[in-house]
Design a protein around this motif. Structure first.
Motif, mmCIF file in Angstrom:
data_model
loop_
_atom_site.group_PDB
_atom_site.id
_atom_site.type_symbol
_atom_site.label_atom_id
_atom_site.label_comp_id
_atom_site.label_asym_id
_atom_site.label_seq_id
_atom_site.Cartn_x
_atom_site.Cartn_y
_atom_site.Cartn_z
ATOM 1 N N ARG A 88 -54.414 -28.312 -25.451
ATOM 2 C CA ARG A 88 -55.128 -28.367 -26.646
ATOM 3 C C ARG A 88 -53.881 -27.876 -27.772
ATOM 4 O O ARG A 88 -54.017 -28.373 -28.865
ATOM 5 N N ILE A 89 -52.735 -27.303 -27.417
ATOM 6 C CA ILE A 89 -51.727 -26.858 -28.061
ATOM 7 C C ILE A 89 -50.957 -28.119 -28.401
ATOM 8 O O ILE A 89 -50.540 -28.439 -29.415
ATOM 9 N N GLY A 90 -50.929 -29.325 -27.531
ATOM 10 C CA GLY A 90 -50.287 -30.565 -27.559
ATOM 11 C C GLY A 90 -51.095 -31.162 -28.866
ATOM 12 O O GLY A 90 -50.523 -31.970 -29.582
ATOM 13 N N ASP A 91 -52.625 -31.089 -28.816
ATOM 14 C CA ASP A 91 -53.227 -31.792 -29.899
ATOM 15 C C ASP A 91 -52.948 -31.154 -31.101
ATOM 16 O O ASP A 91 -52.787 -31.840 -32.275
ATOM 17 N N GLU A 92 -52.790 -29.958 -31.253
ATOM 18 C CA GLU A 92 -52.483 -29.115 -32.551
ATOM 19 C C GLU A 92 -51.293 -29.681 -33.281
ATOM 20 O O GLU A 92 -50.955 -29.769 -34.181
ATOM 21 N N ALA A 93 -50.202 -29.716 -32.256
ATOM 22 C CA ALA A 93 -48.831 -30.041 -32.416
ATOM 23 C C ALA A 93 -48.978 -31.474 -33.240
ATOM 24 O O ALA A 93 -48.299 -31.783 -34.016
ATOM 25 N N GLU A 94 -49.809 -32.544 -32.566
ATOM 26 C CA GLU A 94 -49.719 -33.638 -33.418
ATOM 27 C C GLU A 94 -50.442 -33.824 -34.474
ATOM 28 O O GLU A 94 -49.987 -34.706 -35.349
ATOM 29 N N ARG A 95 -51.460 -32.802 -34.831
ATOM 30 C CA ARG A 95 -52.089 -32.734 -36.149
ATOM 31 C C ARG A 95 -51.081 -32.180 -37.042
ATOM 32 O O ARG A 95 -51.027 -32.558 -38.260
ATOM 33 N N ILE A 96 -50.222 -31.249 -36.614
ATOM 34 C CA ILE A 96 -49.188 -30.707 -37.747
ATOM 35 C C ILE A 96 -48.294 -31.825 -37.968
ATOM 36 O O ILE A 96 -47.783 -31.744 -39.363
ATOM 37 N N ALA A 97 -47.760 -32.537 -37.056
ATOM 38 C CA ALA A 97 -46.796 -33.627 -37.199
ATOM 39 C C ALA A 97 -47.369 -34.550 -38.522
ATOM 40 O O ALA A 97 -46.436 -35.240 -39.177
ATOM 41 N N ARG A 98 -48.699 -34.878 -38.661
ATOM 42 C CA ARG A 98 -49.392 -35.891 -39.572
ATOM 43 C C ARG A 98 -48.960 -35.405 -40.961
ATOM 44 O O ARG A 98 -48.801 -36.252 -41.733
ATOM 45 N N VAL A 99 -48.539 -34.223 -41.324
ATOM 46 C CA VAL A 99 -48.352 -33.867 -42.693
ATOM 47 C C VAL A 99 -46.901 -34.310 -42.814
ATOM 48 O O VAL A 99 -46.857 -34.725 -44.241
ATOM 49 N N GLY A 104 -51.584 -20.129 -31.766
ATOM 50 C CA GLY A 104 -51.506 -18.611 -31.778
ATOM 51 C C GLY A 104 -52.825 -18.176 -30.711
ATOM 52 O O GLY A 104 -52.314 -17.275 -29.731
ATOM 53 N N ASP A 105 -53.702 -18.389 -30.993
ATOM 54 C CA ASP A 105 -54.916 -18.097 -30.125
ATOM 55 C C ASP A 105 -54.884 -18.603 -28.604
ATOM 56 O O ASP A 105 -54.857 -17.617 -27.795
ATOM 57 N N ARG A 106 -54.298 -19.752 -28.499
ATOM 58 C CA ARG A 106 -54.222 -20.390 -27.281
ATOM 59 C C ARG A 106 -53.229 -19.489 -26.501
ATOM 60 O O ARG A 106 -53.266 -19.508 -25.133
ATOM 61 N N CYS A 107 -51.882 -19.382 -27.210
ATOM 62 C CA CYS A 107 -51.035 -18.529 -26.510
ATOM 63 C C CYS A 107 -51.639 -17.282 -26.038
ATOM 64 O O CYS A 107 -51.232 -16.543 -24.937
ATOM 65 N N GLN A 108 -52.385 -16.612 -26.933
ATOM 66 C CA GLN A 108 -52.743 -15.256 -26.610
ATOM 67 C C GLN A 108 -53.663 -15.289 -25.254
ATOM 68 O O GLN A 108 -53.857 -14.735 -24.319
ATOM 69 N N ASN A 109 -54.584 -16.535 -25.136
ATOM 70 C CA ASN A 109 -55.465 -16.891 -23.931
ATOM 71 C C ASN A 109 -54.536 -16.885 -22.602
ATOM 72 O O ASN A 109 -54.845 -16.232 -21.655
ATOM 73 N N ILE A 110 -53.259 -17.466 -22.787
ATOM 74 C CA ILE A 110 -52.416 -17.663 -21.700
ATOM 75 C C ILE A 110 -51.922 -16.445 -21.158
ATOM 76 O O ILE A 110 -51.948 -16.088 -19.868
#
Length: 233
Positions: A100-111, A202-208
């Motif tokens: 899911r972090i990978g998915d969020e990185a892809e969304r950020i890149a679109r900017v 950040g939430d995902r990192c906290q989960n890990i």
């Protein structure tokens, strides 16, 4: 505190668990690379880098599927108990968050595919600052996972509060900008989604970090206050 896996497991089973754990770290390295590439793409308005992030996302997805299958095989074949089972569970949950972090990185890149005015560039700079903070958080939690270091995991866990504060401040700043220039709303919405993606990372990192603590101490600290977590450690 670092946790010694060999205290609990040995022989061929130990090799299998070490192997799957190393695969998680490889996946984590790729996800960290994806996030940093996405941030670089936005910071330099580099569409080629943004497209590269999108093109590489399938690798992250494939790694999650493969590791998940390894975990399933281990459970079916070895029927692990106690700390061994906790490790497999922690791995399965960790790879889901990494994907899911990978998915969020892809969304950020679109900017990076948009063009922005000088005033909007200032907003991008603040987003980059938050992005680097989240990137450090990801790096540190992967390090905590690699060494099963409870103290380092707890430090990452506490960092999420700073990310949340940064998210709230940036969201207010962007909303103010949109109110002052309503014509900018369609484009600026992409910035809002990228800030939201950073907050979710950040939430995902906290989960890990929670999974590391769960594996080592056998304690589920979800929905627990920082003070109570610290006492339990």
């Amino acid at each position: 505190m670092e946790h010694n896996l060999n205290k609990h497991i040995s022989g061929r089973f130990n090799e299998e668990l070490e192997n799957v754990r190393n695969h998680v770290l490889s996946m984590g390295g790729l996800v960290e690379q994806q996030l940093n590439l996405a941030l670089d793409a936005v910071n330099s308005a580099d569409a080629d880098k943004a497209r590269k992030v999108s093109e590489n996302d399938y690798k992250v997805n494939a790694m999650e599927v493969n590791i998940d299958e390894e975990c399933t095989r281990i459970i079916a074949k070895r029927q692990p108990a106690a700390s061994d089972l906790r490790l497999v569970v922690a791995i399965a949950k960790t790879i889901a968050d990494l994907e899911r972090i990978g998915d969020e990185a892809e969304r950020i890149a679109r900017v990076a595919l948009d063009s922005f005015t000088k005033d909007q560039q200032d907003l991008l700079l603040n987003i980059d600052n938050m992005g680097r903070q989240v990137s450090r958080m990801l790096h540190d939690v992967l390090d905590a996972f690699a060494r099963m270091d409870v103290q380092k995991a707890f430090e990452v866990h506490k960092e999420d509060a700073k990310v949340d504060r940064e998210y709230e401040a940036l969201t207010r700043q962007i909303m103010t900008y949109m109110m002052e220039d309503p014509r900018s709303i369609p484009k600026i919405m992409d910035l809002i989604w990228s800030v939201r993606s950073l907050e979710r990372i950040g939430d995902r990192c906290q989960n890990i970090a929670e999974y590391v603590i769960y594996f080592v101490n056998g304690k589920d600290i979800r929905h627990t206050s920082q003070e109570d977590i610290e006492k339990s450690l």
